[in-house]
Design a protein around this motif. Structure first.
Motif, PDB file in Angstrom:
ATOM      1  N   GLN A 149       0.492  -1.328  -0.107  1.00  0.00           N
ATOM      2  CA  GLN A 149      -0.014   0.221   0.048  1.00  0.00           C
ATOM      3  C   GLN A 149       0.713   1.538  -0.060  1.00  0.00           C
ATOM      4  O   GLN A 149       0.370   2.047   0.195  1.00  0.00           O
ATOM      5  CB  GLN A 149      -0.552   0.160   1.381  1.00  0.00           C
ATOM      6  N   GLN A 150       1.848   1.380  -0.848  1.00  0.00           N
ATOM      7  CA  GLN A 150       3.195   2.230  -0.626  1.00  0.00           C
ATOM      8  C   GLN A 150       3.644   2.548  -1.679  1.00  0.00           C
ATOM      9  O   GLN A 150       3.965   1.672  -2.235  1.00  0.00           O
ATOM     10  CB  GLN A 150       3.518   2.807   0.761  1.00  0.00           C
ATOM     11  N   GLY A 151       4.749   3.355  -1.817  1.00  0.00           N
ATOM     12  CA  GLY A 151       4.854   3.761  -2.571  1.00  0.00           C
ATOM     13  C   GLY A 151       5.777   4.887  -3.413  1.00  0.00           C
ATOM     14  O   GLY A 151       5.620   5.519  -2.170  1.00  0.00           O
ATOM     15  N   TYR A 152       7.034   4.883  -4.182  1.00  0.00           N
ATOM     16  CA  TYR A 152       7.237   6.619  -4.450  1.00  0.00           C
ATOM     17  C   TYR A 152       7.873   7.013  -5.622  1.00  0.00           C
ATOM     18  O   TYR A 152       7.175   6.280  -6.769  1.00  0.00           O
ATOM     19  CB  TYR A 152       8.727   6.735  -3.618  1.00  0.00           C
ATOM     20  N   VAL A 153       7.731   8.202  -6.191  1.00  0.00           N
ATOM     21  CA  VAL A 153       7.624   8.805  -7.582  1.00  0.00           C
ATOM     22  C   VAL A 153       9.079   9.786  -6.908  1.00  0.00           C
ATOM     23  O   VAL A 153       8.817  10.427  -5.977  1.00  0.00           O
ATOM     24  CB  VAL A 153       6.747   8.558  -8.445  1.00  0.00           C
ATOM     25  N   GLY A 154      10.125   9.998  -7.676  1.00  0.00           N
ATOM     26  CA  GLY A 154      11.034  10.613  -8.159  1.00  0.00           C
ATOM     27  C   GLY A 154      11.965  11.421  -9.289  1.00  0.00           C
ATOM     28  O   GLY A 154      11.222  10.364 -10.278  1.00  0.00           O
ATOM     29  N   GLY A 155      11.559  12.564  -9.407  1.00  0.00           N
ATOM     30  CA  GLY A 155      13.019  13.377 -10.933  1.00  0.00           C
ATOM     31  C   GLY A 155      14.073  12.773 -10.565  1.00  0.00           C
ATOM     32  O   GLY A 155      14.373  13.671  -9.358  1.00  0.00           O
ATOM     33  N   PHE A 156      14.612  12.382 -11.664  1.00  0.00           N
ATOM     34  CA  PHE A 156      16.222  12.064 -11.285  1.00  0.00           C
ATOM     35  C   PHE A 156      16.902  12.917 -12.614  1.00  0.00           C
ATOM     36  O   PHE A 156      16.096  12.375 -13.648  1.00  0.00           O
ATOM     37  CB  PHE A 156      16.457  10.793 -11.732  1.00  0.00           C
ATOM     38  N   CYS A 157      18.369  12.891 -12.501  1.00  0.00           N
ATOM     39  CA  CYS A 157      19.184  13.389 -13.328  1.00  0.00           C
ATOM     40  C   CYS A 157      18.316  14.271 -14.650  1.00  0.00           C
ATOM     41  O   CYS A 157      18.131  14.855 -14.282  1.00  0.00           O
ATOM     42  CB  CYS A 157      18.866  12.159 -15.102  1.00  0.00           C
ATOM     43  N   GLY A 158      18.689  14.806 -15.786  1.00  0.00           N
ATOM     44  CA  GLY A 158      18.687  15.915 -16.730  1.00  0.00           C
ATOM     45  C   GLY A 158      19.128  17.045 -15.587  1.00  0.00           C
ATOM     46  O   GLY A 158      18.669  17.507 -15.439  1.00  0.00           O
ATOM     47  N   GLY A 159      20.044  17.731 -15.431  1.00  0.00           N
ATOM     48  CA  GLY A 159      20.477  18.154 -14.204  1.00  0.00           C
ATOM     49  C   GLY A 159      20.207  18.361 -12.315  1.00  0.00           C
ATOM     50  O   GLY A 159      21.042  19.562 -11.939  1.00  0.00           O
ATOM     51  N   ALA A 160      19.746  17.068 -12.061  1.00  0.00           N
ATOM     52  CA  ALA A 160      19.085  16.972 -10.785  1.00  0.00           C
ATOM     53  C   ALA A 160      19.776  15.876 -10.843  1.00  0.00           C
ATOM     54  O   ALA A 160      20.598  14.505 -11.397  1.00  0.00           O
ATOM     55  CB  ALA A 160      18.117  15.919 -10.901  1.00  0.00           C
ATOM     56  N   PRO A 161      20.396  15.370  -9.862  1.00  0.00           N
ATOM     57  CA  PRO A 161      21.040  13.833  -8.674  1.00  0.00           C
ATOM     58  C   PRO A 161      20.800  12.413  -9.812  1.00  0.00           C
ATOM     59  O   PRO A 161      18.950  12.311 -10.480  1.00  0.00           O
ATOM     60  CB  PRO A 161      20.494  14.412  -7.936  1.00  0.00           C
ATOM     61  N   SER A 162      21.231  11.281  -9.602  1.00  0.00           N
ATOM     62  CA  SER A 162      20.933   9.766 -10.182  1.00  0.00           C
ATOM     63  C   SER A 162      19.898   9.214  -9.190  1.00  0.00           C
ATOM     64  O   SER A 162      19.526  10.025  -7.656  1.00  0.00           O
ATOM     65  CB  SER A 162      21.925   9.606 -10.672  1.00  0.00           C
ATOM     66  N   LEU A 163      19.438   8.498  -9.537  1.00  0.00           N
ATOM     67  CA  LEU A 163      19.082   7.750  -8.706  1.00  0.00           C
ATOM     68  C   LEU A 163      19.650   7.183  -7.548  1.00  0.00           C
ATOM     69  O   LEU A 163      18.980   7.094  -6.316  1.00  0.00           O
ATOM     70  CB  LEU A 163      18.236   6.383  -9.760  1.00  0.00           C
ATOM     71  N   ARG A 164      21.100   6.372  -8.260  1.00  0.00           N
ATOM     72  CA  ARG A 164      22.110   6.427  -7.290  1.00  0.00           C
ATOM     73  C   ARG A 164      22.410   7.262  -5.859  1.00  0.00           C
ATOM     74  O   ARG A 164      22.738   7.282  -5.179  1.00  0.00           O
ATOM     75  CB  ARG A 164      23.322   5.897  -8.185  1.00  0.00           C
ATOM     76  N   ALA A 165      22.300   8.929  -7.026  1.00  0.00           N
ATOM     77  CA  ALA A 165      22.516   9.532  -5.247  1.00  0.00           C
ATOM     78  C   ALA A 165      21.223   9.420  -4.331  1.00  0.00           C
ATOM     79  O   ALA A 165      21.744  10.351  -3.157  1.00  0.00           O
ATOM     80  CB  ALA A 165      22.720  10.905  -5.894  1.00  0.00           C
ATOM     81  N   LEU A 166      19.905   9.126  -4.401  1.00  0.00           N
ATOM     82  CA  LEU A 166      19.264   9.048  -3.860  1.00  0.00           C
ATOM     83  C   LEU A 166      19.426   7.484  -2.636  1.00  0.00           C
ATOM     84  O   LEU A 166      19.332   7.497  -1.644  1.00  0.00           O
ATOM     85  CB  LEU A 166      17.742   9.485  -3.706  1.00  0.00           C
ATOM     86  N   PHE A 167      19.157   6.814  -3.858  1.00  0.00           N
ATOM     87  CA  PHE A 167      19.479   5.191  -3.167  1.00  0.00           C
ATOM     88  C   PHE A 167      20.873   4.742  -3.892  1.00  0.00           C
ATOM     89  O   PHE A 167      20.895   3.945  -5.153  1.00  0.00           O
ATOM     90  CB  PHE A 167      18.428   4.704  -3.823  1.00  0.00           C
ATOM     91  N   PRO A 168      21.761   5.212  -2.679  1.00  0.00           N
ATOM     92  CA  PRO A 168      23.425   4.147  -3.161  1.00  0.00           C
ATOM     93  C   PRO A 168      23.118   3.111  -3.601  1.00  0.00           C
ATOM     94  O   PRO A 168      24.260   2.223  -3.834  1.00  0.00           O
ATOM     95  CB  PRO A 168      24.451   5.363  -2.465  1.00  0.00           C
ATOM     96  N   ASP A 169      22.350   2.010  -2.677  1.00  0.00           N
ATOM     97  CA  ASP A 169      23.153   0.540  -2.180  1.00  0.00           C
ATOM     98  C   ASP A 169      21.783   0.239  -2.700  1.00  0.00           C
ATOM     99  O   ASP A 169      20.274   0.895  -1.629  1.00  0.00           O
ATOM    100  CB  ASP A 169      23.503   0.324  -0.574  1.00  0.00           C
ATOM    101  N   LEU A 170      21.452  -0.865  -2.321  1.00  0.00           N
ATOM    102  CA  LEU A 170      20.092  -2.285  -2.370  1.00  0.00           C
ATOM    103  C   LEU A 170      20.655  -2.481  -1.114  1.00  0.00           C
ATOM    104  O   LEU A 170      20.910  -2.891  -0.869  1.00  0.00           O
ATOM    105  CB  LEU A 170      20.886  -3.745  -4.303  1.00  0.00           C
ATOM    106  N   PRO A 171      18.634  -2.838  -0.776  1.00  0.00           N
ATOM    107  CA  PRO A 171      18.331  -3.507   0.057  1.00  0.00           C
ATOM    108  C   PRO A 171      19.155  -4.751   0.461  1.00  0.00           C
ATOM    109  O   PRO A 171      18.803  -5.352  -0.771  1.00  0.00           O
ATOM    110  CB  PRO A 171      16.562  -3.344   0.327  1.00  0.00           C
TER     111      PRO A 171
END
Length: 326
Positions: A149-171
């Motif tokens: 029942q939960q989730g997220y959405v984010g805007g990455f790259c294109g001048g913003a930080p990448s997905l790795r910048a926010l999630f540098p490690d996998l669970p």
């Protein structure tokens, strides 16, 4: 009256904004629970050209959340079924479909001549492959994920930080919709938010969706969000690769047991369990490719090899782009 009249009445859209949407070309990776509303809303908003990539077929268990499809679509390729429904609603849409998995070998080809990328595959491998490629190419990426029942959405790259910048490690571990379940409306809401962030990015609205994360938790009926514009880009020692990119010099390690993967990714692969990597007789100066289903076991294995001094490590997720994180 134009079908876009109500949208064009907004001062932040207008005729110029609508023209910008009509000239836009977006790549949508995934036509499942997230991809269905993404495709419907982007098409309905007047996006001129959409390229869709998805390797899966419609199953009856999909229908409670993938409302683009009907019982008549069961067994069909999702890309083909999505094309028929989208064109029935908007015949002038330029839609190119590819019923195959996106991977590290094909991503560059798909990113050519697109203005924005939407990651709706809900796969670790696909998300990191797209983020790495979009960061290198300067393309905006709207990525989302949903479970239960939960989730997220984010805007990455294109001048913003990448997905790795926010999630540098996998669970350390992860469930999937197939193993933990998911509520259909939650997927629809996140997918709609993903489409909205894509439109706002294309229309250059402020504040920019790039560098913004939105979170939804319907089990507690709460929403939250934050900006991450200044998140530093981490070093990315372990990138996802594909079978086609494995070189003859690589030491390929199959981390799936034979019961899970009777045939290894390459015939010469050495089959080991992740814990065996601590003492496996490998050559530190040769590249290593760690293979598993989603990338999680390989990610853990890469940490073990890094501690041993290995630096040339890549990960191959054999189930990449399927949306199954198990």
């Amino acid at each position: 009256m134009s079908r876009y009249t109500r949208q064009m009445m907004l001062t932040e859209v207008g005729a110029a904004g609508q023209d910008r949407l009509a000239r836009a070309h977006v790549l949508v990776v995934g036509a499942g629970g997230l991809g269905a509303p993404v495709l419907q809303y982007l098409s309905a908003a007047g996006i001129g050209q959409i390229t869709l990539v998805d390797p899966d077929h419609v199953e009856e268990s999909n229908l409670h959340r993938q409302v683009l499809y009907t019982m008549a679509d069961i067994g069909r390729a999702k890309a083909s079924a999505a094309r028929d429904h989208l064109l029935a609603s908007r015949p002038d849409l330029q839609l190119s479909i590819h019923a195959e998995a996106l991977n590290a070998d094909t991503v560059t080809r798909y990113l050519a001549q697109v203005d924005l990328v939407l990651d709706a595959a809900d796969s670790f491998a696909t998300s990191y492959i797209l983020s790495d490629a979009c960061l290198a190419g300067g393309l905006p990426l709207i990525s989302a994920s949903v479970l239960a029942q939960q989730g997220y959405v984010g805007g990455f790259c294109g001048g913003a930080p990448s997905l790795r910048a926010l999630f540098p490690d996998l669970p350390d571990s992860a469930a999937s919709c197939a193993t933990a379940g998911v509520m259909g409306p939650v997927v629809g809401v996140i997918g709609a938010l993903q489409a909205q962030m894509a439109l706002k990015t294309l229309l250059q609205h402020q504040p920019s969706p790039l560098g913004q994360l939105l979170q939804l938790n319907m089990s507690t009926l709460t929403t939250s969000g934050f900006r991450f514009d200044d998140a530093p880009e981490p070093e990315a020692p372990w990138r996802f690769t594909s079978a086609a990119q494995i070189t003859a010099q690589a030491q390929v390690i199959e981390l799936r047991p034979q019961s899970e993967a009777p045939a290894p990714i390459v015939p010469t692969a050495l089959r080991l369990l992740p814990e065996d990597l601590a003492c496996a007789p490998l050559e530190p100066n040769r590249p290593v490719v760690l293979c598993c289903r989603s990338g999680l076991r390989a990610w853990r294995g890469a940490k073990i090899l890094q501690a041993r001094g290995f630096s040339q490590i890549k990960i191959l997720a054999a189930g990449e782009a399927t949306g199954d994180l198990s």
